[in-house]
Design an enzyme around this catalytic site. Structure first.
Site, short mmCIF file in Angstrom:
data_model
loop_
_atom_site.label_atom_id
_atom_site.label_comp_id
_atom_site.label_asym_id
_atom_site.label_seq_id
_atom_site.Cartn_x
_atom_site.Cartn_y
_atom_site.Cartn_z
N ILE A 13 0.84 -1.21 0.00
CA ILE A 13 0.00 0.00 0.00
C ILE A 13 0.88 1.26 0.00
O ILE A 13 0.62 2.22 -0.73
CB ILE A 13 -0.95 0.01 1.22
CG1 ILE A 13 -1.86 -1.22 1.21
CG2 ILE A 13 -1.77 1.30 1.27
CD1 ILE A 13 -2.71 -1.41 2.46
N ASP A 32 11.66 2.52 6.12
CA ASP A 32 11.23 1.13 5.94
C ASP A 32 12.40 0.21 6.25
O ASP A 32 13.54 0.51 5.88
CB ASP A 32 10.75 0.93 4.48
CG ASP A 32 9.87 -0.29 4.31
OD1 ASP A 32 10.33 -1.40 4.61
OD2 ASP A 32 8.72 -0.13 3.87
N LEU A 34 12.52 -2.80 5.08
CA LEU A 34 12.53 -3.71 3.92
C LEU A 34 12.30 -5.18 4.34
O LEU A 34 12.78 -6.09 3.67
CB LEU A 34 13.82 -3.57 3.11
CG LEU A 34 14.10 -2.16 2.58
CD1 LEU A 34 15.36 -2.16 1.69
CD2 LEU A 34 12.92 -1.60 1.77
N ASP A 52 14.17 0.59 11.44
CA ASP A 52 13.04 -0.08 12.10
C ASP A 52 12.30 0.94 12.96
O ASP A 52 12.93 1.61 13.79
CB ASP A 52 13.63 -1.21 12.97
CG ASP A 52 12.56 -2.09 13.58
OD1 ASP A 52 11.51 -1.58 14.01
OD2 ASP A 52 12.79 -3.32 13.63
N TYR A 139 -2.89 -8.86 16.35
CA TYR A 139 -2.81 -7.81 15.32
C TYR A 139 -3.94 -6.78 15.52
O TYR A 139 -3.70 -5.58 15.55
CB TYR A 139 -2.90 -8.49 13.95
CG TYR A 139 -2.97 -7.57 12.76
CD1 TYR A 139 -1.83 -6.90 12.32
CD2 TYR A 139 -4.16 -7.36 12.07
CE1 TYR A 139 -1.88 -6.05 11.21
CE2 TYR A 139 -4.22 -6.53 10.97
CZ TYR A 139 -3.08 -5.88 10.54
OH TYR A 139 -3.14 -5.04 9.45
N ARG A 207 -15.48 -11.23 2.63
CA ARG A 207 -14.58 -10.09 2.80
C ARG A 207 -15.02 -8.91 1.92
O ARG A 207 -15.58 -9.11 0.84
CB ARG A 207 -13.15 -10.48 2.41
CG ARG A 207 -12.52 -11.57 3.27
CD ARG A 207 -12.16 -11.03 4.65
NE ARG A 207 -11.57 -12.05 5.50
CZ ARG A 207 -12.25 -12.86 6.32
NH1 ARG A 207 -13.57 -12.78 6.38
NH2 ARG A 207 -11.62 -13.73 7.08
#
Ligand SMILES: NC(=O)c1ccc[n+]([C@@H]2O[C@H](COP(=O)([O-])OP(=O)(O)OC[C@H]3O[C@@H](n4cnc5c(N)ncnc54)[C@H](O)[C@@H]3O)[C@@H](O)[C@H]2O)c1
Length: 309
Positions: A13, A32, A34, A52, A139, A207
């Protein structure tokens, strides 16, 4: 022209958002590590700081130098908590709090990626922003915690922040190789290779899929709204749910193939139905998910075909 920081900007995204920002003439810095993202997802003129969010020391200085921060970096997977709960929470909870605090102290507006996972298995569908949150995964818990921290930082330090609860986002650059990836990219990849598809559960779980360029547009709209002094939390979805069994039928039509489906036991933390209402985002942000599912699947299939050549 403004200067924006996009955490997680090298990911699926994030990289689409970066494209939209660059196209609109903005300067972009990406933070990022990665872990799932890649440099090749980014236009060459974009600065990539490899670090990070849970550890990068210069995060406050990086945020203080921008006009706005899009916070998308995360371990974007329910399943990865099963393999390392605290490790995932260190990024999604602690790392996110670091980003929000730095933005609050620098008075920089933030738009952050929350998730439909905060609703858990709530039977009250379609889900609206005031529906009770009942996350059933680590999450979802950490995404909800981020929303609460944003609210508390608003009250105490004056943070301007908007959270976008993405439903199931799909489109080009979603990595199909990972078991943690979005279901559409995995199914597309396997169908195109003539391989069987594994469905966890009976396939009747539903979904609400939303195309990635619509999501990038929502992020930009939310930034203008937040920079103007507004705060909030919005569903980003199309308000239409499809079962996985029906999705496979549509995909098979797009690819003109006959799918072989294998059903396996459902996974811990999987949600039965996820259907959102996008009315609030339409009214307040002017957001609409313009790309219909079949159209989005065709774009994604075209991309997958080209990138495998
Ligand atoms: N894809 C979806 O359907 C969906 C749905 C709901 C919410 N979201 C959220 O949207 C955001 C973007 O998700 P995505 O699908 O693009 O996933 P992605 O894995 O492609 O992107 C995440 C990016 O964050 C980076 N990252 C991960 N840990 C990091 C860390 N500790 N420090 C710095 N960078 C780190 C990765 O390298 C990657 O580039 C995430 O916050 C995710 O939780 C996604």
């Amino acid at each position: 022209m403004a200067r924006y920081l996009v955490t997680g900007g090298a990911g699926f995204i994030g990289s689409h958002l970066v494209d939209h920002l660059v196209e609109a003439g903005h300067e972009v810095v990406v933070l990022d590590n990665l872990s799932t993202g890649a440099r090749f997802n980014l236009p060459p003129q974009v600065d990539l700081v490899q670090g990070d969010i849970a550890e990068f020391e210069n995060l406050p200085a990086l945020i203080a130098r921008v006009n706005g921060c899009f916070h998308l970096a995360a371990i974007a997977s329910v399943q990865q908590y099963q393999e390392g709960w605290a490790k995932a929470a260190k990024v999604n909870f602690y790392g996110s709090v670091r980003v929000l605090e730095a933005a609050a102290r620098a008075n920089v507006p933030v738009v952050y990626a929350s998730s439909a996972a905060i609703y858990g298995n709530n039977p009250l569908q379609p889900l609206i922003e005031t529906t009770m949150s009942r996350p059933i995964s680590g999450y979802g818990v950490d995404k909800l915690a981020m929303e609460h921290h944003a609210e508390a930082l608003k009250t105490t330090i004056g943070l301007r922040a908007t959270g976008l609860r993405f439903f199931n986002v799909y489109g080009p650059r979603q990595v199909p190789g990972s078991p943690y990836s979005g279901v559409i990219s995995i199914f597309l990849n396997r169908l195109a290779a003539g391989q069987p598809i594994t469905v966890f559960g009976d396939g009747e779980q539903a979904r609400d899929f939303v195309y990635v360029s619509d999501v990038a547009g929502a992020l930009m709209r939310a930034m203008s709204w937040t920079a103007a002094g507004n705060c909030g939390v919005f569903n980003i979805c199309r308000g239409e749910a499809i079962t996985l069994n029906d999705l496979i039928r549509v995909l098979a039509g797009v690819l003109e193939c006959a799918p072989e489906i294998r059903y396996e036991e459902s996974r811990a933390g999987d949600i039965r139905i996820s259907l959102g209402s996008s009315v609030a985002a339409a009214e307040r942000l002017g957001f609409t998910g313009n790309v219909a599912l079949e159209e989005g699947l065709r774009y994604t299939a075209d991309w997958a075909r080209k990138s495998s050549q």
